[in-house]
Scaffold this active site. Sequence first.
Site, PDB file in Angstrom:
ATOM      1  N   GLU A  17       4.779  -6.038   1.643  1.00  0.00           N
ATOM      2  CA  GLU A  17       4.409  -6.517   0.309  1.00  0.00           C
ATOM      3  C   GLU A  17       4.128  -5.367  -0.648  1.00  0.00           C
ATOM      4  OE1 GLU A  17       1.929 -10.429   1.793  1.00  0.00           O
ATOM      5  OE2 GLU A  17       0.839  -8.545   1.604  1.00  0.00           O
ATOM      6  N   PRO A  18       5.135  -4.587  -0.998  1.00  0.00           N
ATOM      7  CA  PRO A  18       4.890  -3.482  -1.924  1.00  0.00           C
ATOM      8  C   PRO A  18       4.620  -3.979  -3.345  1.00  0.00           C
ATOM      9  CG  PRO A  18       7.242  -3.701  -1.489  1.00  0.00           C
ATOM     10  CD  PRO A  18       6.549  -4.690  -0.588  1.00  0.00           C
ATOM     11  N   GLY A  19       3.650  -3.393  -3.994  1.00  0.00           N
ATOM     12  CA  GLY A  19       3.375  -3.697  -5.400  1.00  0.00           C
ATOM     13  C   GLY A  19       3.575  -2.426  -6.201  1.00  0.00           C
ATOM     14  N   ARG A  20       2.610  -1.520  -6.051  1.00  0.00           N
ATOM     15  CA  ARG A  20       2.637  -0.245  -6.780  1.00  0.00           C
ATOM     16  C   ARG A  20       3.979   0.480  -6.651  1.00  0.00           C
ATOM     17  NH1 ARG A  20      -2.033   2.542  -7.788  1.00  0.00           N
ATOM     18  NH2 ARG A  20      -3.051   1.343  -6.134  1.00  0.00           N
ATOM     19  N   TYR A  46      -0.773  -1.749 -12.136  1.00  0.00           N
ATOM     20  CA  TYR A  46      -2.213  -1.905 -12.357  1.00  0.00           C
ATOM     21  C   TYR A  46      -2.678  -1.299 -13.689  1.00  0.00           C
ATOM     22  CZ  TYR A  46      -1.746  -3.018  -7.441  1.00  0.00           C
ATOM     23  OH  TYR A  46      -1.325  -3.576  -6.255  1.00  0.00           O
ATOM     24  N   CYS A  99     -14.971   2.750 -27.243  1.00  0.00           N
ATOM     25  CA  CYS A  99     -16.330   3.265 -27.382  1.00  0.00           C
ATOM     26  C   CYS A  99     -17.031   3.426 -26.047  1.00  0.00           C
ATOM     27  CB  CYS A  99     -17.125   2.352 -28.298  1.00  0.00           C
ATOM     28  SG  CYS A  99     -16.466   2.391 -29.959  1.00  0.00           S
ATOM     29  N   GLU A 100     -16.528   4.342 -25.255  1.00  0.00           N
ATOM     30  CA  GLU A 100     -17.096   4.703 -23.960  1.00  0.00           C
ATOM     31  C   GLU A 100     -16.788   6.179 -23.773  1.00  0.00           C
ATOM     32  OE1 GLU A 100     -18.496   3.070 -21.210  1.00  0.00           O
ATOM     33  OE2 GLU A 100     -18.701   1.236 -22.384  1.00  0.00           O
ATOM     34  N   ARG A 141      -7.351   2.623 -15.223  1.00  0.00           N
ATOM     35  CA  ARG A 141      -7.401   3.293 -13.920  1.00  0.00           C
ATOM     36  C   ARG A 141      -8.165   4.619 -13.927  1.00  0.00           C
ATOM     37  NH1 ARG A 141      -3.341   5.038 -12.112  1.00  0.00           N
ATOM     38  NH2 ARG A 141      -3.822   4.819  -9.919  1.00  0.00           N
ATOM     39  N   GLY A 191       0.783  -1.226   0.000  1.00  0.00           N
ATOM     40  CA  GLY A 191       0.000   0.000   0.000  1.00  0.00           C
ATOM     41  C   GLY A 191       0.815   1.276   0.000  1.00  0.00           C
TER      42      GLY A 191
HETATM   43  C1  LIG Z   1      -2.701  -5.503  -3.462  1.00  0.00           C
HETATM   44  C2  LIG Z   1      -1.978  -6.070  -2.311  1.00  0.00           C
HETATM   45  C3  LIG Z   1      -0.675  -5.657  -2.034  1.00  0.00           C
HETATM   46  C4  LIG Z   1       0.039  -4.581  -2.818  1.00  0.00           C
HETATM   47  O1  LIG Z   1      -0.578  -3.355  -2.743  1.00  0.00           O
HETATM   48  P1  LIG Z   1       0.126  -2.047  -3.357  1.00  0.00           P
HETATM   49  O2  LIG Z   1      -0.813  -0.961  -3.061  1.00  0.00           O
HETATM   50  O3  LIG Z   1       0.289  -2.292  -4.814  1.00  0.00           O
HETATM   51  O4  LIG Z   1       1.442  -1.917  -2.664  1.00  0.00           O
HETATM   52  C5  LIG Z   1      -0.016  -6.265  -0.985  1.00  0.00           C
HETATM   53  N1  LIG Z   1      -0.613  -7.227  -0.242  1.00  0.00           N
HETATM   54  C6  LIG Z   1      -1.878  -7.646  -0.497  1.00  0.00           C
HETATM   55  C7  LIG Z   1      -2.465  -8.706   0.341  1.00  0.00           C
HETATM   56  C8  LIG Z   1      -2.586  -7.072  -1.527  1.00  0.00           C
HETATM   57  O5  LIG Z   1      -3.839  -7.489  -1.746  1.00  0.00           O
END
Ligand SMILES: *Cc1c(COP(=O)(O)O)cnc(C)c1O
Length: 432
Positions: free
Chosen positions: A290-293, A390, A361-362, A330, A248
Amino acid sequence: MYLHGTSKINEKGHLEIGGADAVEITATYGTPVIVYDEELIRAQCRAYKQAFQKAGVSYKVSYASKAFLCIKLAHLIQEEGLALDVVSGGELYTALQAGFPAERIHFHGNNKTKSEICMALEANIGCFVVDNFWELELLHELAEGRKQSVNILLRITPGVEASTHEYITTGQDDSKFGFSVKNGQALQAVQMVIAKPLYRLIGIHSHIGSQIFETSGFIKSIEILACFFKQVHKETGHTMDVLNLGGGFSIRYTDKDAPLPVQQYIEVIIRETRKRFVDYKYKLPAIWVEPGRSIVGEAGTTLYAIGAIKEIPGVRKYVSVDGGMSDNIRPALYKARHEAMLANRAYGRQKELVSIAGKCCESGDMLIWNVLLPKVQHGDLLAVSCTGAYTYAMANNYNRMQRPAVVFAYNGKVQEVIRRETYEDLIRNDIG
Ligand SMILES: *Cc1c(COP(=O)(O)O)cnc(C)c1O
């Protein structure tokens, strides 16, 4: 447009990413194309690791692959020494095909199917993050059939929900994810896990939201989780090794966003964890995030060719590009905002306010409302920044659009990592 990572404007007035000229990239790979700054992805991975190493605590950084995954990225994450979170058979399959070490794969999700669980057991992945009672029973039944022991983290809802700028405490039961601490289901789940011979309860997981700008939500979660660790110990005598705080961490999409540096999030998390666990005279657990973004988001830039330009006098100028909600949903999905520039004429004069439309087409397929650009001409190249997370992961074939190509740029070298879809790809599964 803010220039992230290695992005800069070269002497030709072109955008350059990872040392590669954006105009040349599109000449080779066409448009739309998503260009990743490989160095920036690696730098983000290292920033997380270094923040933990500096503090000398046990930790694990696991990349949430749902933000963006392909074979090449799995290799990169492996090289950087991170673990990998997957939430579906497809993500797991991609990781395994990439040769990602199974013991570093963590399986999330609120509805893991029987076949997905079997696939993960077969691969002998590192741990399952168990979300609900149904999964708790199903996973054990399948593990029993294989006489295989399983590492378990329990996902709990700490009752802290992160919104963009603050956290709000919400009703415990109102989430599709995890076991509630407040209503006692989390403790009940712990007792069930401990009672199952093949389960090894290694820790607790929580994830409070995405694009979180402040640390207050994490601080509150740590307080509640530490309390729960203590309760588990008191009620069952069981101690757990892992405190997983999820992802997050926010990034800078526009000048309205002011994310904290990675270092700062991690410092606060470590400080609070130490504080709460010392208070309870409990062994400091390993901290997992758990960083994603924040690993891939700022590293991605989408390049589009500008086509139709429509001016409604006194109202607005619409500038259309050759992609849209099919490669970046997004803005349509959650009114996300992006910045943009002309990648071929960064220094163009006569700035004008325009809005960038996708070609689907939106009416809702608008990528950016009101952006200041040099006077736009047909054939100009538009760069939209911060499209690394994303976007491709959510890309779709609406209007039978082909999903774009993805390339990694590093030190002036460009490598294609996902081919642009072809028309043949679009009918591949059609049965006539
Ligand atoms: C989506 C998610 C993440 C990553 O979230 P980001 O906002 O991309 O960092 C980490 N852990 C869990 C369980 C998630 O569902």
